[in-house]
Scaffold this active site. Structure first.
Site, short mmCIF file in Angstrom:
data_model
loop_
_atom_site.label_atom_id
_atom_site.label_comp_id
_atom_site.label_asym_id
_atom_site.label_seq_id
_atom_site.Cartn_x
_atom_site.Cartn_y
_atom_site.Cartn_z
N TYR A 311 -5.52 -16.32 108.48
CA TYR A 311 -5.23 -15.32 109.50
C TYR A 311 -4.99 -13.97 108.84
CZ TYR A 311 -2.78 -13.30 113.61
OH TYR A 311 -2.39 -12.52 114.66
N CYS A 312 -5.72 -12.95 109.30
CA CYS A 312 -5.54 -11.57 108.85
C CYS A 312 -5.73 -11.51 107.33
CB CYS A 312 -4.17 -11.06 109.30
SG CYS A 312 -3.84 -9.32 108.96
N LEU A 313 -4.74 -10.97 106.59
CA LEU A 313 -4.86 -10.91 105.14
C LEU A 313 -4.99 -12.29 104.53
CD1 LEU A 313 -3.58 -8.10 105.91
CD2 LEU A 313 -2.47 -8.15 103.69
#
Length: 580
Positions: A311-313
């Site tokens: 998720y995301c980074l």
């Protein structure tokens, strides 16, 4: 000759000066801002055609405003009903109270200013694109600050509230302001977060910590079904946030949803770093976070490949790690899933407004001084990206209207921010945002280059329509880098709310389409035009996708593996998530 010691002393002096300068300017580089505005002003000054266009626009706007004012005054004198007004998409002015004189004229004047500045900051020949975006963003911030909705005398809702309550709204507003200032000065979380206790109200899915090292805890969740799919799911959240964005309340916890669907779920919980952790770099996050967790899952659930999710980074990190595994012939993964994660940073979204050489140099000096990037620095950046909604509107509600709206679980989680160690964050900003190394096949993992083109695992990728952090068109560029089968989902919502999109959530819909492995990707606009649309949550589509790539259900694995060094430790959510 100048000695090495003398050079080190001057460099240290420069770094100390930049760190002090960063504190004065709240970590926003004034040099970067000044360069952008000078670039715009100088090129506008040698663009007589653009100047004439703006002059004509201003003249036509004043003429229209004068006609509207005259018509409004004439209608008021005749006591006739005002003309019908269009529906306004700007939520600050959507209330019918703004249709009354003189507030409708204030609204119209303000929106004319928005239109003029939008035209003024776009299309000036010769201005660097990054500078153009910075100038447009700066103008938007000033306009948001001086919106008539922000002031008691020019906001009809405040007038109505004040007259109805004889000023009691201001008394409550003062009390709200005092509470907020007290919490801020004491370093306490915002008022209302006390209703969401971690481990009790949020992050409450049962499980055990089965691994803890100096950077991460690994949580294994307790099964709720008699049988489970044999392939476990390993989730890598972003280290910029607490992991329980994926385990909020019972009704909207993605982790609980997966467990209830018959999956064995593991999730990383990153340590909230202190100054002593300043030297942790990207390789450390992969080695101590991803690789250590992967090894633990292999021991606890032996002989099974793993559905890896980022998720995301955390998704960016997972893509690097998966490319490294492909490079080294490591075949322990069954599939990849990315939530709002970028791999190509050529169009990284609004956060790039705060990232250039001047800005990164200032942040590096400040991080070297403190050892990490403070959580409130990132919070301020995110608030500026949507200042009308996240900064000014709440202030109007709390201090002028006297209404402190209750927090929900997502808002409480958002206030539970984390820090980032200096070395890792500097590497991330430079290698991704400034140099775009990953998409250009020059990212080094443990000293050797990785290439996303070597990944050949079925991939599920989610972008969100209103994402200001990882714009979905940027997320879509994974199609151009990875030759594998990709199922891409575009869902309504933003960076967080679009992912926390449980079945039954109102006003949710998504588009989905699969590109076969080895086939050429289509352009993003063509994808959007062709992808099938579905009402509801994309979670069910992902669950079906995972099921199709998993084996027949088996007996759940044990919790941890004590004999192999992974004995269950604390109950979920563990210790690291509680560190402020």
């Amino acid at each position: 000759m100048v000695s090495r010691q003398s050079i080190d002393q001057t460099e240290h002096l420069d770094a100390s000066a930049r760190a002090a300068w960063a504190r004065i300017w709240s970590s926003i580089s004034p040099e970067s801002q000044l360069l952008a505005w000078m670039d715009w002003v100088r090129h506008l000054s040698i663009s007589p055609g653009k100047q004439e266009q703006l002059r004509q626009l201003a003249l036509s706007q004043w003429e229209q405003l004068f006609r509207d004012w005259s018509e409004e005054l004439a209608a008021s004198a005749r006591t006739t009903a005002p003309a019908s007004t269009p529906a306004y998409t700007d939520r600050r002015f959507s209330d019918p109270a703004w249709d009354r004189w003189p507030f409708n004229l204030l609204r119209q004047t303000y929106q004319a200013q928005q239109q003029w500045w939008q035209s003024a900051t776009e299309g000036v020949a010769g201005v660097e694109p990054h500078h153009q975006k910075m100038v447009a963003f700066g103008a938007e911030q000033w306009l948001n600050m001086f919106s008539p909705s922000n002031f008691a005398l020019t906001n009809p809702l405040v007038w109505d509230k004040t007259l109805a309550e004889q000023g009691d709204n201001f008394s409550r507003g003062l009390e709200n302001w005092q509470q907020d200032m007290q919490a801020q000065s004491a370093g306490e979380p915002p008022v209302g977060t006390e209703d969401f206790k971690v481990g009790q109200d949020v992050a409450a899915t049962p499980g055990k910590v089965v691994l803890r090292n100096e950077l991460v805890e690994l949580i294994q969740y307790t099964p709720t079904t008699k049988q489970v799919h044999p392939e476990p799911i390993l989730i890598v959240p972003a280290w910029i946030m607490k992991y329980y964005i994926l385990d909020l309340s019972e009704q909207n916890s993605l982790i609980k949803y997966l467990v209830d669907q018959g999956h064995t779920v593991f999730c990383l919980s990153w340590k909230n770093p202190e100054a002593a952790d300043h030297a942790f770099g990207m390789d450390d996050y992969i080695r101590l976070g991803w690789t250590a967790s992967l090894d633990a899952v292999n021991v606890i659930v032996p002989g099974q490949k793993i559905h890896a999710t980022g998720y995301c980074l955390g998704g960016t990190l997972l893509s690097i790690a998966a490319a490294g595994m492909a490079r080294d012939g490591d075949e322990r993964l069954a599939s990849l899933t990315f939530f709002a994660a970028q791999t190509d940073f050529s169009e990284p979204g609004d956060l790039s407004l705060f990232i250039d050489e001047s800005q990164v140099s200032m942040l590096e000096a400040q991080m070297a001084d403190e050892g990490y990037l403070r959580a409130n620095q990132m919070e301020a950046a995110f608030q500026m990206l949507r200042s009308a909604d996240l900064l000014w509107a709440p202030m109007v509600n709390k201090y002028l209207l006297g209404e402190r709206r209750p927090l929900n679980d997502l808002m409480a989680w958002n206030a539970d921010a984390t820090r980032m160690p200096a070395t890792m964050h500097s590497q991330y900003l430079r290698r991704m945002y400034l140099n775009n190394d990953l998409s250009q096949n020059r990212y080094p993992l443990e000293g050797r280059i990785v290439s996303l083109a070597q990944i050949n695992l079925p991939t599920f990728c989610v972008g969100t329509v209103s994402d200001h952090v990882a714009p979905w068109r940027s997320v879509y560029k994974l199609h151009y880098l990875v030759p594998a089968e990709i199922t891409f989902v575009l869902t309504t919502g933003g960076h967080n709310a679009g992912i926390v999109s449980e079945p039954g959530h109102p006003r949710r819909n998504y588009q989905i389409s699969t590109r076969a492995a080895g086939t050429a990707p289509i352009l993003v606009d063509e994808w959007q035009a062709q992808a099938s649309s579905h009402p509801g949550s994309w979670w069910s589509a992902w669950a079906e996708w995972l099921k199709a790539r998993s084996g027949a259900p088996v007996k759940p694995p044990q919790m941890g593996a004590a004999k192999q060094g992974f004995a269950p430790l604390d109950p979920a959510p563990g210790q690291y998530v509680l560190v402020k």
